[in-house]
Design a protein around this motif. Structure first.
Motif: not given
Length: 123
Positions: A20, A78-79, A81-82, A85-86
């Motif tokens: 992050l 990051l997108r 990974y988001r 994760t979601a």
């Protein structure tokens, strides 16, 4: 792992904090920029370097020698990974039940009208 490259391995909580921090930095991220993002952890520089090395070994980062010394480039966005994760939390904690996830989120946090309108636009 839900749209992540098959070559990456799962992140520990500490590794996630470092990733992050890397994503918050302007690419390529210098070691100093990552350290600045992680000041709140109180970690020694050796700890940060160990975590950065682990992330490289796990396929999350690419390390390069640059004019400013060693720099780090994320190999995963990051997108991505988001989304991972979601989706992982939705499937494991909520058994894929999106309304249950939304109910849990809204029971603890009441979004303002602009946030609700933005969410409605997405749906």
């Amino acid at each position: 792992m839900y749209g992540l490259p098959g070559s990456v391995k799962r992140l520990s909580p500490a590794e996630e904090q470092v990733m992050l921090a890397v994503w918050r930095c302007a690419p390529p991220a210098t070691g100093a920029a990552v350290a600045k993002q992680l000041l709140h952890t109180g970690w020694a520089s050796t700890t940060r370097l160990t975590l950065l090395t682990r992330l490289e070994q796990k396929g999350w980062l690419q390390k390069q020698k640059g004019a400013q010394g060693t720099v780090y480039l994320p190999k995963v966005t990051l997108r991505a990974y988001r989304v991972y994760t979601a989706r992982e939390r939705l499937d494991t904690v909520f058994d894929g039940d999106l309304p249950a996830l939304l109910t849990a989120l809204l029971s603890e946090h009441r979004p303002g009208q602009p946030q609700l309108e933005a969410a409605q636009a997405v749906l």
